[in-house]
Structure formats: C-alpha cells, structure tokens
Design an enzyme around this catalytic site. Structure first.
Site, PDB file in Angstrom:
ATOM      1  N   ARG A 242       0.864  -1.185   0.000  1.00 57.56           N
ATOM      2  CA  ARG A 242       0.000   0.000   0.000  1.00 57.56           C
ATOM      3  C   ARG A 242       0.900   1.235   0.000  1.00 57.56           C
ATOM      4  O   ARG A 242       1.499   1.569   1.005  1.00 57.56           O
ATOM      5  CB  ARG A 242      -0.879  -0.029   1.271  1.00 57.56           C
ATOM      6  CG  ARG A 242      -2.046   0.915   1.233  1.00 57.56           C
ATOM      7  CD  ARG A 242      -2.633   1.095   2.620  1.00 57.56           C
ATOM      8  NE  ARG A 242      -1.710   1.844   3.454  1.00 57.56           N
ATOM      9  CZ  ARG A 242      -1.698   1.845   4.790  1.00 57.56           C
ATOM     10  NH1 ARG A 242      -2.564   1.122   5.459  1.00 57.56           N
ATOM     11  NH2 ARG A 242      -0.825   2.552   5.468  1.00 57.56           N
ATOM     12  N   HIS A 246      -3.659   4.833   4.778  1.00 53.53           N
ATOM     13  CA  HIS A 246      -4.938   4.117   4.717  1.00 53.53           C
ATOM     14  C   HIS A 246      -5.940   4.881   3.837  1.00 53.53           C
ATOM     15  O   HIS A 246      -6.626   4.306   3.013  1.00 53.53           O
ATOM     16  CB  HIS A 246      -5.501   3.923   6.122  1.00 53.53           C
ATOM     17  CG  HIS A 246      -6.825   3.249   6.112  1.00 53.53           C
ATOM     18  ND1 HIS A 246      -6.974   1.923   5.760  1.00 53.53           N
ATOM     19  CD2 HIS A 246      -8.079   3.718   6.340  1.00 53.53           C
ATOM     20  CE1 HIS A 246      -8.258   1.612   5.783  1.00 53.53           C
ATOM     21  NE2 HIS A 246      -8.942   2.677   6.137  1.00 53.53           N
ATOM     22  N   TYR A 254       4.655   5.832   9.601  1.00 53.19           N
ATOM     23  CA  TYR A 254       5.088   4.623  10.314  1.00 53.19           C
ATOM     24  C   TYR A 254       5.717   3.593   9.370  1.00 53.19           C
ATOM     25  O   TYR A 254       6.276   2.600   9.813  1.00 53.19           O
ATOM     26  CB  TYR A 254       3.890   3.994  11.053  1.00 53.19           C
ATOM     27  CG  TYR A 254       2.632   3.941  10.202  1.00 53.19           C
ATOM     28  CD1 TYR A 254       2.450   2.943   9.247  1.00 53.19           C
ATOM     29  CD2 TYR A 254       1.644   4.917  10.318  1.00 53.19           C
ATOM     30  CE1 TYR A 254       1.334   2.906   8.447  1.00 53.19           C
ATOM     31  CE2 TYR A 254       0.511   4.891   9.517  1.00 53.19           C
ATOM     32  CZ  TYR A 254       0.356   3.886   8.581  1.00 53.19           C
ATOM     33  OH  TYR A 254      -0.757   3.859   7.779  1.00 53.19           O
TER      34      TYR A 254
HETATM   35  C1  LIG Z   1     -15.043  -5.786  10.863  1.00 52.40           C
HETATM   36  C2  LIG Z   1     -14.328  -4.463  10.692  1.00 52.40           C
HETATM   37  N1  LIG Z   1     -13.397  -4.118  11.601  1.00 52.40           N
HETATM   38  C3  LIG Z   1     -12.744  -2.943  11.474  1.00 52.40           C
HETATM   39  C4  LIG Z   1     -13.016  -2.104  10.437  1.00 52.40           C
HETATM   40  C5  LIG Z   1     -12.289  -0.766  10.288  1.00 52.40           C
HETATM   41  N2  LIG Z   1     -11.319  -0.850   9.200  1.00 52.40           N
HETATM   42  C6  LIG Z   1     -11.601  -0.385   7.981  1.00 52.40           C
HETATM   43  S1  LIG Z   1     -10.333  -0.607   6.896  1.00 52.40           S
HETATM   44  C7  LIG Z   1      -9.363  -1.310   8.108  1.00 52.40           C
HETATM   45  C8  LIG Z   1      -7.992  -1.800   7.790  1.00 52.40           C
HETATM   46  C9  LIG Z   1      -8.056  -2.855   6.782  1.00 52.40           C
HETATM   47  O1  LIG Z   1      -6.794  -3.341   6.488  1.00 52.40           O
HETATM   48  P1  LIG Z   1      -6.642  -4.429   5.381  1.00 52.40           P
HETATM   49  O2  LIG Z   1      -7.694  -5.473   5.528  1.00 52.40           O
HETATM   50  O3  LIG Z   1      -5.244  -4.898   5.395  1.00 52.40           O
HETATM   51  O4  LIG Z   1      -6.999  -3.652   4.039  1.00 52.40           O
HETATM   52  P2  LIG Z   1      -6.179  -2.438   3.357  1.00 52.40           P
HETATM   53  O5  LIG Z   1      -6.699  -1.169   3.964  1.00 52.40           O
HETATM   54  O6  LIG Z   1      -4.749  -2.643   3.618  1.00 52.40           O
HETATM   55  O7  LIG Z   1      -6.532  -2.520   1.918  1.00 52.40           O
HETATM   56  C10 LIG Z   1     -10.063  -1.382   9.313  1.00 52.40           C
HETATM   57  C11 LIG Z   1      -9.497  -1.943  10.550  1.00 52.40           C
HETATM   58  C12 LIG Z   1     -14.020  -2.490   9.524  1.00 52.40           C
HETATM   59  N3  LIG Z   1     -14.358  -1.738   8.479  1.00 52.40           N
HETATM   60  N4  LIG Z   1     -14.658  -3.691   9.671  1.00 52.40           N
END
Ligand SMILES: Cc1ncc(C[n+]2csc(CCOP(=O)(O)OP(=O)(O)O)c2C)c(N)n1
Ligand SMILES: [Mg+2]
Length: 465
Positions: A242, A246, A254
């Site tokens: 990535r 975010h 970080y």
């Molecule tokens: C069940 C749930 N827990 C927490 C979140 C909050 N949240 C949204 S995106 C994210 C990080 C996701 O990381 P990853 O799955 O690695 O996807 P990336 O952003 O790296 O594409 C979180 C914790 C959520 N949307 N749904």
C-alpha cells in the site's frame, strides 16, 4: 513475466492499469478541490491486483469490490463517470448521492455486488451468490477481495469454511499489502504466507507477486477455471504494497523508508511497460496513444460528473428502505430446467427415518423419524411444560417463610439470612433493613490517629484511578 497471452489481452491489461491509476489521480485532484464527499482511498501500486484478477472473469461472473478495487470495477465495465459521481455524491451517481466511495453495485447488468464496510462480510455474501448461480445452472464464478487485516476477522474464517464445505465456485483474492491501517502484517498474523490460511479449510491456494500483472492474471484465470469446473473455492494471496496511507488523511509515517523504497522500485505499471517494450508489444508511439485516449476519456467523464447536480434535499427521505418491486426487481434467472431441482426430483420430506436411530413413543415402535425420536405426546408435553414452568417460578417453601418473617421482623431476619437469599427478597421488604441490622449489631470502627496502611496492590490501583 512470461509471454502466453494474446496481444489484445496484454494491451487490455496495460490499458486498464493506466486507466485505474489515472482515475485515482484525478480523484486526488478533486479531493484537494474539496469536491469529494467523504474519504478517498488509494490503490496506488496495487493496480495489477484489481485489474489482473478481475480480467480473469467472464461477463456473466460476479464480483464485489473492496475500497482498493476500482481497477476491478473498470474492467467489469463501470464507466469512470459513475466512480467520480459516486465519490462526489452527485444525483446521477449509482446511489443518487446516498453513499460514497465504491459503495454501489449493479445486480442487473454488470453483476456487481455493492461492498459493505464490515471487513470480511462479502465472503459469505459472495459464497451465497456462487451457490445461487450453481443452483440456477448459470455456471458462474463469484470473486471478492480481502485485505491482510480483513483476513483476521471472524467472518473471513466462517465464510471461507462455509464456501469450502459447499464447494462454492468462489475465488477470494487476499490482497496482502503489508499494512492494515498502521499495523504491519507480522503484528497480526504469525504466517509467512497468508495463502496458508487455506489449509484450515482444505481448499487450494496460490501465493503470487501482486505487482506482476501477468502473474496475477494467469493465476486468477487458473483459479477461476478450477472453481467453475467444480473444484470448490480457491484462495489467492497477492503480495503487494500500500504505497499511500490508509486514506487521504494518513501520511503513513510509520512505514519504514527501506520498505517503501523497495516497493516503489517495483511499480507494477513501470514493470509491465518494460516487459511490453521488450516483447515489442508497446512502443513510445502506442504508449502516447494510450495516454491521449485515457486523458480525453477522463476529462469528458469528469466534466459530466462535475455538471451533475447534487441531490435535492427532499430526496433524503426516499429510497432509504426497500419497498419491494418499485425499489428493485430481482428475480432468479434460470439457466437449467427448474424440474431438475424441484419435486418430485428433489426431496421435500421434512422428516426422514434412520435405521437404528431408535424407536419411541412418537414412532409407534418403528424406526424413529429423526425429528421426533422419543419426544412426548402433545398432551403430555403441554402438561409437563406447564408443570415445569410453575416449578421454575415457584418460591421454595423455606424461602417463602423466611421472606414472610423478614417482612414482619426485618432486623432479626436480615442478620440470619445469607446474602444470596437476601438478594431474592422482593422489593416490598424495607430495603434499609439489612443495613440497619449490620449497623446495630456491629460496633462502629474506632477512629485512629495513625494513617491506615494501604497494601501495595491497592495503592497501585488507587494511583491508577
Ligand atoms: C469488521 C471491521 N473491523 C474494522 C473495520 C475498520 N477498518 C476499515 S479498513 C481497516 C484496515 C483494513 O486493512 P486491510 O484489511 O489490510 O486492508 P487495506 O486497507 O490494507 O486494503 C479497518 C481496521 C471495519 N471496516 N470492519
Ligand atoms: Mg492491508
């Protein structure tokens, strides 16, 4: 990269990766002009994942994107204007301004299920789509994506296990981009390859370089073909990075510099261009033509989006709840004779007997229907249920006597009744009685001039408060 696709396929992959990046670049500009409503996520450096995997699907197949899969939407046929308008909450957007990002679908034509924010929930949903397609004889495959972080949710495991046991024609792309918000993969999964998660469900998996679009495509194509042929669900881990935070708000300080430098040197579009040039599939002239085509398309799409009105205020209360047929018409599209899966060909008996399961009153001594076994007859059942209920709520005699006594002489009884029974005393008993009793029976503690010695633990606890 090895050469095994047709010339057109190679060039399609290039076009969609460039389009994916250009759409997102344009949205960053719109975001900075304050024209985007809500958050803006980026798939910079991950374009090969969305494009390569979605390109393996046929038109009749289904997908559900996550936030970093705009490339998959473009491959499936979503026009860039819809993506712009959706992010700008415009009235002509697919949700008419009711939601943002990629939260929209197209069940009728493009076969796209709208994403939901709860990470992992699309896995059982798309498993359902896959199973429904099989039931209807459509021979479709369903695909969705999940992040490294999302692969640690409970529903990921429940969903994949369900897909496995149902042998659903389903492909799950696990997009391991090394980060979930600010959490690196190693801090949340003790696995070198996230593809190993598949072992727990007895399904096949692949681990592939997510910055090599040809590798992603050929792996996804093999997985899609296998799933379509009845081999059950397949998990593909794509290793990528990535490149931004975010979302727009996150500068991602970080991320270690060396890690960023490593992946930036492996930009999927630059790597692919190099390959196309070396294979003489692309040259400076044709590259320029692609760029001009994309620029022309996107400036027209952006103008359309910018000129679309915002939704009228009174629209806010419309389309919030599904009202049935006037909201949407979703009907099964049978691709096989219905008779194949309906009675008398399929079983509809609600109960069935099992030899040796045992016999009981309900079965008249024969092998018991599995639902009824040794259950009581209706009259017996009703009677015994009533009896049981009255027993459960009945106050035991001894306790009733105690309560009665307490009502008359609260002070004495409270001293005798153990604290558990005291908790059961109904509200009509004077609440203060036990307190008074203790106060009368216990002498008041002596006042001491010395400070009380506080045990170390309590001192620490007090300090924390
Ligand atoms: C069940 C749930 N827990 C927490 C979140 C909050 N949240 C949204 S995106 C994210 C990080 C996701 O990381 P990853 O799955 O690695 O996807 P990336 O952003 O790296 O594409 C979180 C914790 C959520 N949307 N749904
Ligand atoms: Mg991630």
């Amino acid at each position: 990269m090895t050469k095994e696709l047709t010339r057109q396929q190679y060039l399609d992959l290039y076009y969609f990766m460039r389009l994916n990046r250009a759409v997102e670049d344009m949205m960053v500009k719109l975001f900075r002009q304050n024209k985007i409503v809500g958050g803006l996520y980026s798939s910079l450096g991950q374009e090969a994942v969305s494009v390569g995997s979605a390109y393996a699907l046929e038109q009749k197949d289904w997908l559900a994107p996550m936030i970093r899969n705009i490339g998959a939407l473009l491959v499936k046929g979503v026009p860039p204007r819809d993506i712009f308008m959706q992010h700008m909450a415009k009235y002509d957007s697919p949700t008419k301004g009711k939601d943002g990002t990629s939260h929209f679908g197209d069940l009728e034509n493009l076969h796209i299920v709208s994403p939901i924010s709860m990470l992992g929930d699309l896995i059982p949903v798309m498993t359902g789509v896959a199973i429904a397609g099989r039931y209807l004889g459509q021979k479709i495959v369903a695909m969705t994506w999940i992040g490294d972080g999302g692969s640690s949710t409970g529903v990921f495991h429940e969903g994949l296990n369900f897909a496995a046991v149902q042998k659903a024609p389903f492909v799950l792309v696990l997009e391991n981009n090394q980060w979930a918000y600010s959490t690196p993969v190693k801090r949340q999964v003790p696995l070198e390859n996230l593809a190993d998660r598949a072992k727990a469900y007895g399904i096949s998996s692949y681990s592939v370089d997510g910055n090599d679009v040809v590798a992603v495509y050929t792996t996804a194509k093999e997985a899609v073909d296998r799933a379509r042929n009845g081999e059950g669900p397949i998990l593909i881990e794509v290793k990528t990075f990535r490149r931004l935070g975010h979302a727009q708000h996150d500068p991602a300080e970080y991320v270690p510099k060396e890690m960023r430098a490593y992946w930036e040197a492996r930009d999927p579009i630059l790597l692919y261009e190099k390959f196309l040039f070396s294979e003489k599939l692309l040259d400076e002239k044709s590259k320029k033509e692609f760029e001009e085509k994309i620029e022309k398309l996107l400036s027209a799409e952006r103008d359309f989006a910018e000129n679309s009105p915002m939704p009228p205020a009174e629209f806010a209360e419309q389309g919030v709840y599904c009202t049935g047929d006037d909201c949407h018409k979703v009907a099964p599209k049978w691709q096989r004779p219905i008779a194949e899966v309906t009675p008398p060909k399929s079983s509809v008996a609600a109960v069935w007997t099992v030899q040796g399961f045992g016999s009981g009153k309900g079965s008249g001594g024969a092998s018991a229907p599995i639902h009824f076994g040794d259950t009581l007859k209706l009259e017996e059942k009703t009677e015994s249920a009533t009896d049981k209920k009255s027993k459960d709520t009945e106050v035991p005699e001894a306790v009733a006597e105690t309560i009665e006594a307490a009502a008359v002489k609260p002070v004495k009884v409270a001293a005798k009744v153990p604290s558990k029974s005291a908790a059961k005393i109904p509200a009509k008993i004077p609440v203060k009685a036990p307190v008074n009793a203790r106060a009368k029976n216990k002498p008041a503690p002596k006042k001491s001039a010395k400070p009380a010695v506080v045990p170390a633990k309590s001192a620490a606890r007090k300090a924390r408060r």
